[in-house]
Design a protein around this motif. Structure first.
Motif, PDB file in Angstrom:
ATOM      1  N   UNK A  22      -8.670 -18.199  18.133  1.00  8.13           N
ATOM      2  CA  UNK A  22      -8.916 -17.843  16.735  1.00  8.13           C
ATOM      3  C   UNK A  22      -8.771 -16.344  16.512  1.00  8.13           C
ATOM      4  N   UNK A  23      -9.250 -15.571  17.461  1.00  6.06           N
ATOM      5  CA  UNK A  23      -9.144 -14.115  17.345  1.00  6.06           C
ATOM      6  C   UNK A  23      -7.680 -13.695  17.397  1.00  6.06           C
ATOM      7  N   UNK A  24      -6.942 -14.222  18.345  1.00  5.84           N
ATOM      8  CA  UNK A  24      -5.527 -13.872  18.481  1.00  5.84           C
ATOM      9  C   UNK A  24      -4.726 -14.290  17.251  1.00  5.84           C
ATOM     10  N   UNK A  25      -5.086 -15.411  16.652  1.00  5.76           N
ATOM     11  CA  UNK A  25      -4.397 -15.873  15.443  1.00  5.76           C
ATOM     12  C   UNK A  25      -4.714 -14.990  14.231  1.00  5.76           C
ATOM     13  N   UNK A  26      -5.914 -14.445  14.187  1.00  5.54           N
ATOM     14  CA  UNK A  26      -6.345 -13.651  13.034  1.00  5.54           C
ATOM     15  C   UNK A  26      -5.856 -12.200  13.092  1.00  5.54           C
ATOM     16  N   UNK A  27      -5.538 -11.689  14.272  1.00  2.00           N
ATOM     17  CA  UNK A  27      -5.155 -10.280  14.403  1.00  2.00           C
ATOM     18  C   UNK A  27      -3.967  -9.875  13.527  1.00  2.00           C
ATOM     19  N   UNK A  28      -2.877 -10.636  13.465  1.00  2.00           N
ATOM     20  CA  UNK A  28      -1.775 -10.224  12.580  1.00  2.00           C
ATOM     21  C   UNK A  28      -2.190 -10.131  11.108  1.00  2.00           C
ATOM     22  N   UNK A  29      -3.051 -11.028  10.659  1.00  2.00           N
ATOM     23  CA  UNK A  29      -3.522 -10.986   9.270  1.00  2.00           C
ATOM     24  C   UNK A  29      -4.384  -9.748   9.018  1.00  2.00           C
ATOM     25  N   UNK A  30      -5.222  -9.425   9.973  1.00  2.00           N
ATOM     26  CA  UNK A  30      -6.079  -8.240   9.843  1.00  2.00           C
ATOM     27  C   UNK A  30      -5.219  -6.978   9.822  1.00  2.00           C
ATOM     28  N   UNK A  31      -4.252  -6.898  10.727  1.00  2.00           N
ATOM     29  CA  UNK A  31      -3.369  -5.725  10.769  1.00  2.00           C
ATOM     30  C   UNK A  31      -2.585  -5.577   9.468  1.00  2.00           C
ATOM     31  N   UNK A  32      -2.136  -6.676   8.901  1.00  3.31           N
ATOM     32  CA  UNK A  32      -1.393  -6.627   7.637  1.00  3.31           C
ATOM     33  C   UNK A  32      -2.277  -6.085   6.509  1.00  3.31           C
ATOM     34  N   UNK A  33      -3.536  -6.488   6.467  1.00  5.55           N
ATOM     35  CA  UNK A  33      -4.455  -5.988   5.446  1.00  5.55           C
ATOM     36  C   UNK A  33      -4.752  -4.506   5.635  1.00  5.55           C
ATOM     37  N   UNK A  34      -4.863  -4.072   6.889  1.00  2.67           N
ATOM     38  CA  UNK A  34      -5.168  -2.670   7.171  1.00  2.67           C
ATOM     39  C   UNK A  34      -4.028  -1.736   6.793  1.00  2.67           C
ATOM     40  N   UNK A  35      -2.803  -2.250   6.733  1.00  2.45           N
ATOM     41  CA  UNK A  35      -1.663  -1.417   6.344  1.00  2.45           C
ATOM     42  C   UNK A  35      -1.770  -0.925   4.907  1.00  2.45           C
ATOM     43  N   UNK A  36      -2.605  -1.535   4.097  1.00  2.00           N
ATOM     44  CA  UNK A  36      -2.797  -1.131   2.710  1.00  2.00           C
ATOM     45  C   UNK A  36      -3.745   0.064   2.562  1.00  2.00           C
ATOM     46  N   UNK A  37      -4.354   0.510   3.660  1.00  2.00           N
ATOM     47  CA  UNK A  37      -5.338   1.591   3.621  1.00  2.00           C
ATOM     48  C   UNK A  37      -4.837   2.796   4.405  1.00  2.00           C
ATOM     49  N   UNK A  38      -5.263   3.992   3.972  1.00  2.00           N
ATOM     50  CA  UNK A  38      -5.016   5.199   4.760  1.00  2.00           C
ATOM     51  C   UNK A  38      -5.914   5.189   5.986  1.00  2.00           C
ATOM     52  N   UNK A  39      -5.456   5.855   7.052  1.00  2.00           N
ATOM     53  CA  UNK A  39      -6.264   5.904   8.277  1.00  2.00           C
ATOM     54  C   UNK A  39      -7.616   6.559   8.039  1.00  2.00           C
ATOM     55  N   UNK A  40      -7.679   7.502   7.117  1.00  2.00           N
ATOM     56  CA  UNK A  40      -8.955   8.181   6.862  1.00  2.00           C
ATOM     57  C   UNK A  40      -9.988   7.242   6.242  1.00  2.00           C
ATOM     58  N   UNK A  41      -9.558   6.091   5.714  1.00  2.00           N
ATOM     59  CA  UNK A  41     -10.476   5.135   5.086  1.00  2.00           C
ATOM     60  C   UNK A  41     -10.807   3.939   5.973  1.00  2.00           C
ATOM     61  N   UNK A  42     -10.344   3.954   7.218  1.00  2.06           N
ATOM     62  CA  UNK A  42     -10.636   2.873   8.169  1.00  2.06           C
ATOM     63  C   UNK A  42     -11.593   3.421   9.227  1.00  2.06           C
ATOM     64  N   UNK A  43     -12.755   2.809   9.336  1.00  2.00           N
ATOM     65  CA  UNK A  43     -13.781   3.276  10.269  1.00  2.00           C
ATOM     66  C   UNK A  43     -13.957   2.294  11.418  1.00  2.00           C
ATOM     67  N   UNK A  44     -14.349   2.828  12.553  1.00  4.86           N
ATOM     68  CA  UNK A  44     -14.663   2.026  13.727  1.00  4.86           C
ATOM     69  C   UNK A  44     -16.071   2.399  14.178  1.00  4.86           C
ATOM     70  N   UNK A  45     -16.874   1.392  14.456  1.00  2.00           N
ATOM     71  CA  UNK A  45     -18.249   1.616  14.881  1.00  2.00           C
ATOM     72  C   UNK A  45     -18.504   0.824  16.153  1.00  2.00           C
ATOM     73  N   UNK A  46     -19.271   1.408  17.058  1.00  2.00           N
ATOM     74  CA  UNK A  46     -19.667   0.707  18.271  1.00  2.00           C
ATOM     75  C   UNK A  46     -21.075   1.137  18.629  1.00  2.00           C
ATOM     76  N   UNK A  47     -21.749   0.310  19.373  1.00  2.00           N
ATOM     77  CA  UNK A  47     -23.104   0.645  19.798  1.00  2.00           C
ATOM     78  C   UNK A  47     -23.199   0.600  21.307  1.00  2.00           C
ATOM     79  N   UNK A  48     -24.120   1.387  21.827  1.00  2.00           N
ATOM     80  CA  UNK A  48     -24.354   1.412  23.260  1.00  2.00           C
ATOM     81  C   UNK A  48     -25.842   1.621  23.495  1.00  2.00           C
TER      82      UNK A  48
END
Length: 79
Positions: A3-29
């Motif tokens: 399911x994850x592998x199938x969804x990745x192309x759709x997610x990447x296509x949606x992200x192309x509509x945004x500037x890199x400055x508006x895409x955030x990544x968060x992680x916890x440790x």
């Protein structure tokens, strides 16, 4: 995983509509600030010590182009 592998192309296509400055990544440790080493420099295991699992959970976040680095957040305290 399929399911994850199938969804990745759709997610990447949606992200192309945004500037890199508006895409955030968060992680916890987890930060085990009271945890003692269980090996010495000679890699000999130290016996007879109970591990202290007191910890803080820290969140790290920034945008894709690195122009906005959000301050570290402490979101949890566990004893």
């Amino acid at each position: 995983m399929e399911n994850i592998e199938d969804a990745l192309p759709q997610i990447r296509a949606k992200l192309e509509n945004f500037d890199w400055k508006n895409i955030y990544n968060m992680d916890e440790t987890d930060l085990f600030y009271r945890l003692q080493a269980d090996h010495s420099l000679a890699t000999k295991q130290l016996e007879g010590r109970k591990k202290d699992k007191e910890r803080l959970t820290v969140v790290v976040c920034c945008n894709e182009d690195g122009s906005d680095k959000v301050s570290l957040w402490v979101i949890d305290f566990v004893r």
